[in-house]
Design a protein around this motif. Structure first.
Motif, short mmCIF file in Angstrom:
data_model
loop_
_atom_site.label_atom_id
_atom_site.label_comp_id
_atom_site.label_asym_id
_atom_site.label_seq_id
_atom_site.Cartn_x
_atom_site.Cartn_y
_atom_site.Cartn_z
N CYS A 107 66.40 48.24 1.16
CA CYS A 107 67.12 47.04 0.60
C CYS A 107 66.09 45.80 0.48
CB CYS A 107 68.20 46.64 1.60
SG CYS A 107 68.70 45.02 1.19
N THR A 108 65.94 45.46 -0.59
CA THR A 108 64.96 44.44 -0.92
C THR A 108 65.33 42.89 -0.13
OG1 THR A 108 64.11 45.39 -2.85
CG2 THR A 108 63.27 43.31 -2.63
N GLU A 109 66.64 42.80 -0.67
CA GLU A 109 67.04 41.58 0.08
C GLU A 109 66.85 41.42 1.59
OE1 GLU A 109 69.39 37.69 -0.49
OE2 GLU A 109 68.23 38.94 -1.92
N CYS A 110 67.34 42.71 2.36
CA CYS A 110 67.20 42.57 3.59
C CYS A 110 65.64 42.36 4.31
CB CYS A 110 67.60 44.01 4.13
SG CYS A 110 69.23 44.72 3.64
N ASN A 111 64.86 42.92 3.50
CA ASN A 111 63.42 42.74 3.98
C ASN A 111 63.10 41.23 3.89
OD1 ASN A 111 61.96 45.54 4.77
ND2 ASN A 111 63.39 45.98 3.28
N MET A 112 63.37 40.94 2.75
CA MET A 112 63.01 39.29 2.38
C MET A 112 63.79 38.48 3.44
SD MET A 112 63.22 39.30 -1.88
CE MET A 112 62.87 37.64 -1.80
N LEU A 113 65.02 38.75 3.85
CA LEU A 113 65.56 38.09 4.90
C LEU A 113 64.90 37.98 6.14
CD1 LEU A 113 68.17 36.13 5.83
CD2 LEU A 113 69.50 38.31 6.04
N LEU A 114 64.63 39.26 6.66
CA LEU A 114 64.07 39.38 7.82
C LEU A 114 62.66 38.70 7.99
CD1 LEU A 114 64.95 43.02 8.63
CD2 LEU A 114 65.95 40.87 9.55
N ARG A 136 82.70 48.41 10.97
CA ARG A 136 82.44 47.18 10.63
C ARG A 136 82.79 46.66 9.37
NH1 ARG A 136 79.91 44.54 14.77
NH2 ARG A 136 80.49 42.60 13.72
N GLY A 137 83.13 47.79 8.35
CA GLY A 137 83.34 47.49 6.97
C GLY A 137 82.19 46.96 6.02
N VAL A 138 80.98 47.30 6.26
CA VAL A 138 79.85 47.13 5.81
C VAL A 138 79.88 48.02 4.40
CG1 VAL A 138 77.36 47.23 5.61
CG2 VAL A 138 78.67 46.41 7.83
N ILE A 139 79.89 47.28 3.09
CA ILE A 139 79.72 48.03 2.04
C ILE A 139 78.69 47.46 1.13
CG2 ILE A 139 82.03 48.56 1.91
CD1 ILE A 139 82.64 46.49 -0.01
N SER A 140 77.85 46.51 1.69
CA SER A 140 76.75 45.85 0.97
C SER A 140 75.74 45.42 2.22
CB SER A 140 76.91 44.83 0.08
OG SER A 140 76.00 44.21 -0.79
N THR A 141 74.43 45.56 1.91
CA THR A 141 73.42 44.91 2.89
C THR A 141 72.50 44.04 2.08
OG1 THR A 141 71.76 46.64 2.18
CG2 THR A 141 73.33 47.01 4.12
N PRO A 142 72.10 42.82 2.80
CA PRO A 142 72.45 42.59 4.13
C PRO A 142 73.72 42.15 4.48
CG PRO A 142 71.15 40.89 3.39
CD PRO A 142 71.28 41.97 2.42
N SER A 143 74.58 42.39 5.51
CA SER A 143 75.68 42.15 5.79
C SER A 143 75.55 41.26 7.06
CB SER A 143 76.88 43.09 5.95
OG SER A 143 77.41 43.44 4.60
N VAL A 144 75.98 40.02 7.14
CA VAL A 144 75.60 39.21 8.27
C VAL A 144 77.05 38.81 8.99
CG1 VAL A 144 74.71 36.98 9.20
CG2 VAL A 144 73.76 38.00 7.38
N PHE A 145 77.25 39.16 10.36
CA PHE A 145 78.49 38.69 10.80
C PHE A 145 77.95 37.44 12.09
CE2 PHE A 145 78.95 43.01 9.50
CZ PHE A 145 80.60 43.11 9.32
N ILE A 146 78.87 36.62 12.15
CA ILE A 146 78.50 35.60 13.19
C ILE A 146 79.98 35.85 14.13
CG2 ILE A 146 78.53 33.01 13.70
CD1 ILE A 146 77.07 32.74 11.36
N ASP A 147 79.73 36.24 15.39
CA ASP A 147 80.98 36.32 16.21
C ASP A 147 81.99 37.22 15.80
OD1 ASP A 147 79.63 34.48 18.23
OD2 ASP A 147 80.47 32.76 17.40
N THR A 196 82.60 37.79 12.60
CA THR A 196 83.24 37.42 11.10
C THR A 196 82.22 37.69 10.30
OG1 THR A 196 84.84 35.84 12.09
CG2 THR A 196 84.20 35.67 9.69
N LEU A 197 82.44 38.53 9.12
CA LEU A 197 81.54 38.69 8.21
C LEU A 197 81.42 37.37 7.21
CD1 LEU A 197 79.74 40.67 6.61
CD2 LEU A 197 81.85 41.13 5.09
N VAL A 198 80.26 36.87 7.02
CA VAL A 198 80.04 35.68 6.32
C VAL A 198 79.06 35.73 5.44
CG1 VAL A 198 80.26 34.01 8.46
CG2 VAL A 198 78.03 34.98 7.99
N TYR A 199 78.31 36.63 5.17
CA TYR A 199 77.59 37.32 3.97
C TYR A 199 77.36 38.62 3.78
CZ TYR A 199 75.42 32.22 4.76
OH TYR A 199 75.22 31.22 4.93
N ALA A 200 77.64 38.92 2.54
CA ALA A 200 77.46 40.42 2.19
C ALA A 200 76.84 40.83 0.81
CB ALA A 200 78.77 41.27 2.07
N GLY A 201 75.40 40.85 0.86
CA GLY A 201 74.76 41.47 -0.17
C GLY A 201 73.62 40.31 -0.36
N ASN A 202 74.29 39.21 -0.79
CA ASN A 202 73.56 37.83 -1.27
C ASN A 202 73.61 36.71 -0.17
OD1 ASN A 202 72.18 36.33 -2.70
ND2 ASN A 202 73.79 35.50 -3.83
#
Length: 260
Positions: A11-18, A45-56, A58-64
């Motif tokens: 996942c390109t977006e994942c690597n750019m985020l990291l 956890r219901g991840v269907i797109s990466t990156p998926s970001v959870f805070i406490d 709660t899913l707050v970002y999925a994909g973008n």
């Protein structure tokens, strides 16, 4: 605050985020979870797109992911948004076509009622997760998509076909590590095999979420044939896109000194 980021090495977006978080010295504030190594946790956890970001939890970002916004969240800033009703459908469709699982499942099954039940994903990709009136807005969006979903699939047809075709070509790249001529692709992967791949590969793990349609279902096969022909017609461009993507991923990996 517990922040979890579900990623995948392809996942390109994942690597750019990291890389962004690494440059900002914020990686120590997040837990990175590789979905290739922990697939069942991602499913749970219901991840269907990466990156998926959870805070406490709660899913707050999925994909973008809005990198700067996430940086503010990690620094303790509270985010609140007013989301325009008129933008909800566009935001949702953009989130769908950013995810192969979501795109293929919607395209094959055309079942918006079931899809809109993935409420956490819907709230994340539309930004409603940060809105005070998210329940009202979610219900408004759900009703629209159940009634008019196919219309928006038609509107976003080009992006949908490109997503499906790109993922097929990407997997050919991974399987063979060299370019297979399009004429050989036609022989090796007939329309029926492509249809089977799309139904099984798109959005299902084992039998979870799996819907097998008969090749005698004319409406389903008509849609799949459009994706198949799009892939064949754009094969060379798609292959070039995948190659460039893989080169970028290698560059990002070489620049970072992160051990998963």
């Amino acid at each position: 605050m517990k922040v979890e980021i579900f990623t995948h090495k392809s996942c390109t977006e994942c690597n750019m985020l990291l890389e962004y978080l690494d440059q900002k010295n914020l990686l120590g504030k997040v837990q990175v979870i590789d979905t290739e190594l922990y697939p069942f946790l991602a499913l749970e956890r219901g991840v269907i797109s990466t990156p998926s970001v959870f805070i406490d939890g709660t899913l707050v970002y999925a994909g973008n992911v809005d990198f700067e916004e996430l940086e503010k969240l990690l620094e303790g800033t509270k985010i609140s948004k007013k989301v325009n009703k008129d933008e909800l459908v566009e935001k949702l469709m953009a989130g769908i076509v950013d995810s192969f699982a979501a795109t293929s499942w919607i395209y094959v099954n055309m079942d918006f009622d079931s899809f809109m039940a993935q409420k956490d994903f819907v709230l994340a990709v539309t930004g409603l997760v940060f809105a005070e009136d998210k329940e009202e807005m979610y219900n408004y969006l759900r009703n629209i998509m159940i009634k008019e979903g196919p219309k928006y699939v038609d509107k976003w047809n080009e992006r949908i076909l490109r997503n499906i075709s790109s993922n097929f070509v990407r997997e050919i790249y991974w399987l063979y590590n060299n370019k297979i001529p399009v004429e050989d692709i036609k022989k090796m992967y007939t329309l029926q095999i492509f249809a089977h791949w799309l139904m099984v590969r798109g959005g299902s793990t084992g039998r979870v979420g799996l819907r097998i349609h008969s090749i005698k279902e004319a409406d389903v096969m008509s849609r799949i044939e459009k994706a198949y022909n799009y892939m064949l017609s754009n094969y060379d461009k798609l292959w070039e896109k995948v190659e460039n993507e893989q080169k970028l991923l290698n560059q990002l990996e070489n620049r970072r000194s992160i051990v998963f």
